[in-house]
Design an enzyme around this catalytic site. Sequence first.
Site, mmCIF file in Angstrom:
data_model
loop_
_atom_site.group_PDB
_atom_site.id
_atom_site.type_symbol
_atom_site.label_atom_id
_atom_site.label_comp_id
_atom_site.label_asym_id
_atom_site.label_seq_id
_atom_site.Cartn_x
_atom_site.Cartn_y
_atom_site.Cartn_z
ATOM 1 N N LYS A 35 0.840 -1.207 0.000
ATOM 2 C CA LYS A 35 0.000 0.000 0.000
ATOM 3 C C LYS A 35 0.872 1.253 0.000
ATOM 4 O O LYS A 35 0.636 2.200 -0.755
ATOM 5 C CB LYS A 35 -0.891 -0.031 1.249
ATOM 6 C CG LYS A 35 -2.122 0.825 1.134
ATOM 7 C CD LYS A 35 -2.957 0.772 2.397
ATOM 8 C CE LYS A 35 -3.778 -0.499 2.507
ATOM 9 N NZ LYS A 35 -4.475 -0.602 3.810
ATOM 10 N N THR A 121 -13.483 4.665 14.133
ATOM 11 C CA THR A 121 -14.739 4.463 14.867
ATOM 12 C C THR A 121 -14.482 3.447 15.975
ATOM 13 O O THR A 121 -14.121 2.307 15.692
ATOM 14 C CB THR A 121 -15.825 3.938 13.907
ATOM 15 O OG1 THR A 121 -15.946 4.861 12.839
ATOM 16 C CG2 THR A 121 -17.163 3.781 14.611
ATOM 17 N N PHE A 253 -31.716 8.417 2.278
ATOM 18 C CA PHE A 253 -31.579 7.141 2.996
ATOM 19 C C PHE A 253 -32.907 6.423 3.171
ATOM 20 O O PHE A 253 -33.096 5.648 4.091
ATOM 21 C CB PHE A 253 -30.841 7.325 4.334
ATOM 22 C CG PHE A 253 -29.366 7.110 4.153
ATOM 23 C CD1 PHE A 253 -28.611 8.007 3.425
ATOM 24 C CD2 PHE A 253 -28.733 5.975 4.653
ATOM 25 C CE1 PHE A 253 -27.259 7.802 3.205
ATOM 26 C CE2 PHE A 253 -27.385 5.758 4.441
ATOM 27 C CZ PHE A 253 -26.651 6.675 3.709
ATOM 28 N N CYS A 264 -18.747 -0.294 7.247
ATOM 29 C CA CYS A 264 -19.105 0.556 8.396
ATOM 30 C C CYS A 264 -20.429 0.197 9.047
ATOM 31 O O CYS A 264 -20.452 -0.265 10.173
ATOM 32 C CB CYS A 264 -19.114 2.020 7.957
ATOM 33 S SG CYS A 264 -17.474 2.613 7.587
ATOM 34 N N LYS A 267 -20.972 -3.427 10.819
ATOM 35 C CA LYS A 267 -20.120 -3.717 11.983
ATOM 36 C C LYS A 267 -20.271 -2.652 13.065
ATOM 37 O O LYS A 267 -20.137 -2.942 14.253
ATOM 38 C CB LYS A 267 -18.657 -3.922 11.575
ATOM 39 C CG LYS A 267 -17.940 -2.711 11.022
ATOM 40 C CD LYS A 267 -16.847 -2.202 11.926
ATOM 41 C CE LYS A 267 -16.105 -1.065 11.272
ATOM 42 N NZ LYS A 267 -15.722 0.018 12.106
ATOM 43 N N ARG A 334 -16.647 -5.354 1.122
ATOM 44 C CA ARG A 334 -16.864 -5.838 2.493
ATOM 45 C C ARG A 334 -18.368 -5.919 2.772
ATOM 46 O O ARG A 334 -19.104 -4.992 2.511
ATOM 47 C CB ARG A 334 -16.192 -4.893 3.503
ATOM 48 C CG ARG A 334 -14.687 -5.075 3.537
ATOM 49 C CD ARG A 334 -14.044 -4.080 4.456
ATOM 50 N NE ARG A 334 -14.179 -2.729 3.955
ATOM 51 C CZ ARG A 334 -13.851 -1.636 4.647
ATOM 52 N NH1 ARG A 334 -13.406 -1.738 5.876
ATOM 53 N NH2 ARG A 334 -13.974 -0.440 4.115
#
Length: 439
Positions: A35, A121, A253, A264, A267, A334
């Site tokens: 990376k 977070t 939303f 996000c 989890k 993910r």
Amino acid sequence: MRISVIGCGYLGAVHAASLVELGHEVVGIDVDDRKVRALCDGRAPFYEPDFQELLAQSLISGRLTFSTDVADAAGARVHFVCVGTPQKHGEYAADLRFVQAAAESLLEVVEPGDLVVGKSTVPVGTAAGLSQMFGEKVPGTLVAWNPEFLREGFAVRDTLYPDRLVYGVPDGADGERITGVLDEVYARIVGRGVPKVVTDYATAEMVKTAANSFLATKISFINAMAELCEATGADVKQLADAIGYDDRIGRKFLNAGLGFGGGCLPKDIRAFMARAGELGADQALTFLREVDNINMRRRIRMVELAREVCDGSLLGKRVAVLGAAFKPDSDDIRDSPALNVAAQLQLQGAVVRVTDPAAIENSRREWPHLDFAETPEEAAERADAVLVLTEWKQYRALDPVEFGKHVAQKRVLDGRNALSRTAWTEAGWTYRALGRRAG
Ligand code: UDX
């Protein structure tokens, strides 16, 4: 100001380049050598609109470097912790291993008066723990919590033009000093009059998980309405439009469909529930379990719907899946609802071909048993059903007449309520969507 950013994933890499854009000199630190090499060469290690350009500009300015050696963070006045906090295996709680490792590595370089700022977070209580650790090991080190609300696909815009700044700081003179330093870091943003909330650690940590829980709840609310619409023949899209005109509710939303995924929301709501349990306040968040359940049920319903349109059996049916990323304008897979559905279809005997404009490489690595195609046309060749599971603009723009020439059966399942039902039905397709009548 000289600043270090520990962790160069979505959050850290974008934050580092954005800090350069805001006028600072930044070193990004990451343990992943591949990376770091990519970032040094100006190659974005993930797909994110506008990031490639921002990275290139920041590198050219000479004020952005990357390294695998935390010693290169020495001399920075402010150190941002931007590492991931994934879900623990087999548990709901967040895995804080990377936050701990980042903090410990920083102990080698921080000096009294330096500021360590958490952006990851984390469960409420983490900042206080880190503040105590730094206080004991390097007295005089300051700690702040400054959550980040960026959305993938809009990461650069959200970082440079956030809708609010939240500073979690200790009481008293230290808190005032930290606020001053963060105001200097974000001078250009603060100068625009962006709302700023200066608060304690616990509130700052909770702002992030509360915001994500609210968003997840909003999505699951409309998806619960979709279940009722399916039972009554009502139309969830029109329902969302109609309730969304109420300012107090708002239309954002409220897009019903396959539900939320990504690194996000799923989890974060689980970690929030786990932390509430530890604090003896689990009852306050039991509703989030239902939010999670509603969300997961949508994936099962999508597979059922596919079976229904394929005359009751998926065995040997050719199914094209358009979309693999958890949302458009991202290569992040993910907890991707699209891939989850694709895998279930395959397990039930369907011959599945998945396509995506950006996420095939990642998908192939994680889901090697799935079959992938470069284009929607290739994926749909002789298909018995086409499932649109991520609403990329390329898929929304498909011409149903032309596209119909590739398939064996004109059956489309709109998993994101993103296609024009009229255009597809007029072109002879059987149109099905979650929360809407068959077209
Ligand atoms: C989210 C938060 O929005 C962001 O503030 C936080 O910092 C990180 O988590 P992100 O995961 O990038 O951002 O994606 P988001 O745009 O929130 O979408 C999450 C999921 O919800 C996606 O799978 C999306 O497809 C789904 N979604 C979103 C819906 O199903 N319906 C909607 O109306 C909106």
